[in-house]
Enzyme design. Sequence first.
Site, PDB file in Angstrom:
ATOM      1  N   ASP A 185       2.119   8.721  11.937  1.00 48.64           N
ATOM      2  CA  ASP A 185       2.646   9.548  11.183  1.00 48.64           C
ATOM      3  C   ASP A 185       4.196   9.376  10.711  1.00 48.64           C
ATOM      4  OD1 ASP A 185       3.102  11.575   9.501  1.00 48.64           O
ATOM      5  OD2 ASP A 185       2.020  13.298  10.699  1.00 48.64           O
TER       6      ASP A 185
HETATM    7  C1  BGC Z   1       2.837  14.673   7.723  1.00 49.22           C
HETATM    8  C2  BGC Z   1       1.722  13.938   7.505  1.00 49.22           C
HETATM    9  C3  BGC Z   1       1.910  13.186   6.038  1.00 49.22           C
HETATM   10  C4  BGC Z   1       3.045  12.462   5.961  1.00 49.22           C
HETATM   11  C5  BGC Z   1       3.269  11.721   4.823  1.00 49.22           C
HETATM   12  C6  BGC Z   1       4.157  13.941   7.462  1.00 49.22           C
HETATM   13  O1  BGC Z   1       5.299  14.767   7.834  1.00 49.22           O
HETATM   14  O2  BGC Z   1       2.600  15.217   9.264  1.00 49.22           O
HETATM   15  O3  BGC Z   1       0.534  14.752   7.274  1.00 49.22           O
HETATM   16  O4  BGC Z   1       0.793  12.212   5.611  1.00 49.22           O
HETATM   17  O5  BGC Z   1       4.042  13.250   6.465  1.00 49.22           O
HETATM   18  O6  BGC Z   1       4.014  12.651   3.872  1.00 49.22           O
END
Ligand code: BGC
Length: 750
Positions: free
Chosen positions: A284
Amino acid sequence: MKQLLVIISLSIIFFACDQTVTENQDPIEAKIDSLMNKMSLAEKIGQTAQRGTSSRVKGPLSEELITAVREGRIGSLINVMNKEYVDELQRIAVEESPNGIPLIFARDVIHGFKTIFPIPLGQAATWNPSLVKEGSRVAAIEASTYGIRWTFAPMLDIARDPRWGRIAESPGEDPYLASVLSSAYVEGFQGPDLTDPSSMVACAKHFVGYGAAEGGRDYNSAIINESLLRNVYLPPFQAALSSGAQTFMSGFNELNGVPVSGDQFILDQILRKEWGFDGFVVSDWNSVTEMIAHGYCANEKEAAMKAAIAGVDMEMTSQSYDHYLEELLKEGQIDVAHLDRMVRAILRVKFRMGLFDQPYRVDNPKAILTEDHLAKAKEAAVQSIVLLRNNEGLLPLDKRKKLAIVGPLADAPLDQLGTWIFDGDKKDSFTPLAALRQANGIGNLHVATALSHSRDLSEDKFATAIAAAKKADVVLFFGGEEAILSGEAHSRAHINLPGAQEKLINAIKRQTGKPVVLVIQAGRPIVLENISASVDAVLMAWHPGTMGGPAIVDVLFGASNPSGRLPVTWPKSVGQIPLHYNHKNTGRPADSTSFVGINDIPIAAWQSSLGNNSHYLDDGFTPLYPFGYGLSYTNFAYSSLSISNNNLSVGEELKVKFEVANTGEVRGVETAQLYIQDKFGSITRPVRELKAFKRVDLEADQRQVIEFTIHTDQLKFYNNKGELILEPGEFSVYVGSNSQATMKKDFRVK
Ligand code: BGC
């Protein structure tokens, strides 16, 4: 000498055999082999990098990024949303980088792209996998025209705490429902053919345990023992994999003391070794380098090492791999073979997507917000709406009634779209007010929304709302939360209606006595304790998306009969949280006979146990509405439950038969639910677990026999050693319209 010759010839034979075995027969693996042979170390490390910009940036990418693409030092880009940049960057990757390896463009396309569907928690309330599949197919068709071939969805975190903002993005609290929907999402996003330019690779996230954040505070620690992990948190991910999900995302959270982006047990042992996953894992956003703040790694280099060894193949946005993988390889801290495995996984997915043959975006502006997409979004919104209360059959409304339209979400085009919609546009939203104004035959509207947004504390316009209510037969109060009050990093300690909404509802009731219908648009269950006496009917519409308005209006006036069912337990108060239906019995199971309320206790009573088992003195032990619950404009009756065998052998199937009748006056859809209780086990088992469900569409007076088949495999569970076992013994099967169903039969497994 003879012996030596034998050994040499045997080794030659063995070597020759070994060659044939390792020479890849699979065409994709063979292509990967030949590509990998040509790739430099820098290029291999490049494939592990996902770079990009924040979701809101529309401007050009930096020269540094463009150069990195040209040099083959980037495998994927996130959030590049300008079609020309997408085309140009892909051209640079394909035509100018050393081996012409295409990029994958990624984006969070969670519940729609331009046509926004209900938030995932709302879609879960449909209990309708084919609708969920259609919705994710629509999202893929639209997003892929912008070059997005990889979505960071579905989010599969089991969520038992509605304070957690990301419950809005989740499939709810139940592992079985979440697993069924998980497959639907993956099949919809990826479509029947991954090489089709309108398919989007799915990413099962957040692997794993993110939804168990302590106290519902986002990014917080999760402590989940092995049986709970495997019985509750892992199944939706395993379903995603079985349905072909090509990528997984490691979460932000720590699990039992280890941040999952550095957890070899989760990413390698379970995902790759046990489940046989051969796609790739992306971290993530910065979650690799956040392992420093977690206190798990002293610096970026250690973070890179731990993440790579654990099984993160691609690093999202932070650049520890870019900075340190080469050094770690030289020092022998990471093996080249390990890096090769990571890169192979990424290339495998790119080949499976057909990116090497068709790297370019296929534009199709006509695929956006089509009539068909809007109709599907409306149907999803209709089916997501849960009728929670309907005193004296107040709903459906007669169109001739005079209506007061009050509340901050009657005409809130942005908020109805819900959380985490980067590409949805409020201009496309059809609000409830607009739908009421357009609907045929609804003429008597007295509009006084009175609050400008959900947190508005001003009472200045209360008088206008009360005046409108006085002129009306029924008050429609459109309340809830703004979209921005749920989702990532938007947890709330108090989950009642924010701002002055409660005050206004109570004032209207007190001063007019008119019947009040509360239509909630929110990202989570809302605690109703302060307004319970003032609302006569309650519809939960979640954040319903682009077509929320007409969907709500159809339900209000009975053009559609509500059929949504709660995918999460709805608490009476925040103090009851966490609260979920599939809890354990305890040594003193809660029941109404032992309950003593707070005001029943004599002053200075003797200090012994009251026998108040697993109760709160003030809020008891039952939720306001149980998991699986939802009313209809008709009634359903269950009868004639029978089971095929009350003494099953291992490997046998149990047929569970019963009848559902529509005993009311209008057509309606019932969701028949089957729960099993495993009464005794080597570890204690939940009081009941959902094992099957079916939506049944019945005309008034129509009845249908339903049969579910439960195989003894479905009675297996994981113990604390991680073993999947089936224990002989006593079971009960319950069927009915929610998790408190009482109709039951007992059986044994011998
Ligand atoms: C979130 C993810 C997301 C990623 C990209 C993160 O802050 O936890 O779910 O896919 O950002 O936007």
